[in-house]
Design a protein around this motif. Sequence first.
Motif, short mmCIF file in Angstrom:
data_model
loop_
_atom_site.label_atom_id
_atom_site.label_comp_id
_atom_site.label_asym_id
_atom_site.label_seq_id
_atom_site.Cartn_x
_atom_site.Cartn_y
_atom_site.Cartn_z
N SER A 395 -35.42 20.74 -17.74
CA SER A 395 -35.88 19.48 -17.57
C SER A 395 -34.73 18.46 -17.36
O SER A 395 -34.65 17.43 -16.76
N GLN A 396 -33.56 18.74 -18.42
CA GLN A 396 -32.43 17.80 -18.19
C GLN A 396 -31.89 17.80 -16.80
O GLN A 396 -31.46 17.13 -16.23
N ALA A 397 -31.99 19.07 -16.41
CA ALA A 397 -31.22 19.44 -15.13
C ALA A 397 -32.09 18.76 -13.69
O ALA A 397 -31.57 18.12 -12.84
N LEU A 398 -33.47 18.76 -13.96
CA LEU A 398 -34.21 18.24 -12.96
C LEU A 398 -34.23 16.81 -12.97
O LEU A 398 -34.36 16.02 -12.05
N ILE A 399 -33.90 16.14 -14.34
CA ILE A 399 -33.66 14.59 -14.27
C ILE A 399 -32.34 14.35 -13.61
O ILE A 399 -32.27 13.21 -12.87
N GLU A 400 -31.39 15.17 -13.88
CA GLU A 400 -30.12 14.92 -13.03
C GLU A 400 -30.19 14.98 -11.66
O GLU A 400 -29.70 14.22 -11.03
N LEU A 401 -31.16 15.98 -11.37
CA LEU A 401 -31.32 16.16 -9.93
C LEU A 401 -31.93 14.96 -9.17
O LEU A 401 -31.30 14.49 -8.01
N LYS A 402 -32.89 14.67 -9.85
CA LYS A 402 -33.76 13.59 -9.10
C LYS A 402 -32.81 12.07 -9.22
O LYS A 402 -32.67 11.48 -8.07
N ASN A 403 -32.11 11.98 -10.19
CA ASN A 403 -31.53 10.52 -10.55
C ASN A 403 -30.22 10.58 -9.67
O ASN A 403 -29.79 9.27 -9.11
N ASN A 404 -29.36 11.66 -9.60
CA ASN A 404 -28.14 11.55 -9.19
C ASN A 404 -27.80 12.25 -7.80
O ASN A 404 -26.74 12.20 -7.22
N TYR A 405 -29.14 12.85 -7.50
CA TYR A 405 -28.93 13.67 -6.12
C TYR A 405 -29.89 13.13 -5.07
O TYR A 405 -29.70 12.52 -4.17
N CYS A 406 -31.24 13.63 -5.49
CA CYS A 406 -32.11 13.10 -4.42
C CYS A 406 -32.49 11.55 -4.24
O CYS A 406 -32.39 11.00 -3.05
N THR A 407 -32.53 10.89 -5.31
CA THR A 407 -32.75 9.29 -5.26
C THR A 407 -31.43 8.76 -4.47
O THR A 407 -31.80 7.75 -3.29
N LYS A 408 -30.40 9.16 -4.59
CA LYS A 408 -29.04 8.71 -3.81
C LYS A 408 -28.94 9.51 -2.47
O LYS A 408 -27.84 9.28 -1.83
N LYS A 409 -29.94 10.54 -2.09
CA LYS A 409 -29.67 11.17 -1.12
C LYS A 409 -28.26 11.88 -0.61
O LYS A 409 -27.72 11.98 0.31
N ARG A 410 -27.95 12.45 -1.96
CA ARG A 410 -26.67 13.30 -2.02
C ARG A 410 -26.80 14.70 -1.60
O ARG A 410 -26.25 15.61 -2.25
N CYS A 411 -27.73 14.91 -0.54
CA CYS A 411 -28.16 16.34 -0.08
C CYS A 411 -26.85 17.08 0.21
O CYS A 411 -26.75 18.41 0.02
N LEU A 412 -25.83 16.42 0.67
CA LEU A 412 -24.52 17.39 1.26
C LEU A 412 -23.96 18.00 -0.04
O LEU A 412 -23.01 18.79 -0.19
N HIS A 413 -24.01 17.41 -1.31
CA HIS A 413 -23.48 17.79 -2.53
C HIS A 413 -24.20 18.73 -3.24
O HIS A 413 -23.82 19.06 -4.54
N CYS A 414 -25.52 18.97 -2.78
CA CYS A 414 -26.70 19.83 -3.49
C CYS A 414 -26.68 21.07 -2.96
O CYS A 414 -26.65 21.27 -2.00
N ALA A 415 -26.76 21.94 -3.85
CA ALA A 415 -26.95 23.46 -3.46
C ALA A 415 -28.40 23.56 -2.81
O ALA A 415 -28.39 24.31 -1.76
N ILE A 416 -29.31 22.96 -2.99
CA ILE A 416 -30.62 23.07 -2.50
C ILE A 416 -30.53 22.37 -1.13
O ILE A 416 -30.66 23.02 0.03
N GLY A 417 -29.67 21.26 -0.93
CA GLY A 417 -29.81 20.48 0.59
C GLY A 417 -28.84 21.28 1.31
O GLY A 417 -29.00 21.50 2.61
N ASN A 418 -27.71 21.94 0.78
CA ASN A 418 -26.72 22.80 1.74
C ASN A 418 -27.68 24.04 2.08
O ASN A 418 -27.17 24.32 3.23
N ASN A 419 -28.46 24.72 1.48
CA ASN A 419 -29.16 25.81 1.90
C ASN A 419 -30.22 25.27 2.88
O ASN A 419 -30.35 26.29 3.86
N LEU A 420 -30.87 24.32 2.68
CA LEU A 420 -31.82 23.97 3.90
C LEU A 420 -31.00 23.46 5.11
O LEU A 420 -31.43 23.63 6.27
N LEU A 421 -29.77 22.73 5.00
CA LEU A 421 -29.00 22.46 6.28
C LEU A 421 -28.62 23.53 6.97
O LEU A 421 -28.58 23.53 8.29
N ARG A 422 -28.39 24.85 6.27
CA ARG A 422 -27.77 25.82 7.16
C ARG A 422 -28.83 27.03 7.52
O ARG A 422 -28.35 27.95 8.09
N LYS A 423 -30.02 26.50 7.39
CA LYS A 423 -31.10 27.46 7.79
C LYS A 423 -31.23 27.43 9.34
O LYS A 423 -31.17 26.18 9.73
#
Length: 423
Positions: A395-423
């Motif tokens: 739950s702490q990690a998901l809060i971090e993911l939403k607030n500091n990655y998803c909301t700021k669209k830092r997909c290039l710095h996110c492991a999930i975003g990187n996985n989707l980019l390279r598919k």
Amino acid sequence: MTEEFLYHIWQFKLFSKRDLFTTDHQEIAILKSGIHNKNSGPDFLNAQLKINKQFWAGNVEMHVKSSDWYLHKHEEDVNFEAVILHVVWEYDSIIYMKNNQPLPTFELKNFVDEKLLTNYNRLIYSKQNWIPCDKQIQNIPKFLINNWLERLYFERLEQKSVFIKELLAQANHDFEAVLFQLIAKNFGLKVNGDSFLQLAKSIDFSVVRKERFDEQKLIALFFGQAGFFEEDIQCEYFSSLKSEYEYLKHKYKLQPISRNNFQFFRMRPQNFPTIRIVQLAALFFTHQNLFSKLMSTSKKEDFYKLFSFDIQEFWKTHYTFESESKKSTKKLSKSFIDLLLINTIIPLKFVYLRSRGEVEEESLLHLIQQISSEKNSIIDQFSVLKIKSQNALESQALIELKNNYCTKKRCLHCAIGNNLLRK
């Protein structure tokens, strides 16, 4: 196209490496792409290239358009004199160095797969999505998400460490004093957290150390510093505390904060500032070596025992000084103790052990994974997306993911975003 995406493509070599040529048809071989520079100056430092089989070592600068070199006035900056390659998405202008020779330029757009661009645009320019990848995140491998969440949890710990270190600097690195301030802040929860922190800061912890052997004095000290004795209440118990505080105030030359800082409106009675102040005093009276006990405890059930204590009889039948209520023990709930562990005890333990060079990540992970997941709108929405939080780490990690990655669209710095980019 953004420069950030260009950095990502260059750093991770997400382009065809065959038959690379500069815009003036010189063959390029990339030996080392360089180290991404996040400060001022060229974008990548200490790159190594061969241009027409001639070895070059230096820096790489990147722009969406080559003419941006002049737009950013790099020709006037000595930091850019060691640039050996200009990497651009679109070549629209020749760039000349101080020796009037053209700067070798590599136009990237013809070497990048269209699918990568499509995936990037889908993430970054998505509209009306709660998170950029909310239509795709269900397809991410579970092991990748778990590994990423563990890393995000430690990122969140690092962020909490910044605030703790600031408090330590103000308290001359007295960990006991900072524990008192952090626990006080958490006792105030969201509504009164800042006021409780202000209360704790208004009392030099040396005073708490001297008076913590007498619960009545601690209660008087905390209520007095919180400004509650500004009121005139006809109650024998209130009068005795007020008299005790007047003596402490004179003895230690104390300056109380305002009673108006503390909110009761629309709060559950068990969260009233009066009850939390009494519980805070009872905690530090019951455990006069609280810091060492907390630092040496590692099991959730043992923490529950530590935070189980009695309050004075008066408060078992009162929520405020004025009105009597049905008798109740007013123990700290397990969910409240969980919040203390998540927001105070574990982060402080992380900072303390690191200061001694003794951080044991596995023990911290084991402890946070023992704690139930938090419940809030972010966790609920991830659950809708079939990303379910099993414990407080997630739950702490998901809060971090939403607030500091998803909301700021830092997909290039996110492991999930990187996985989707390279598919």
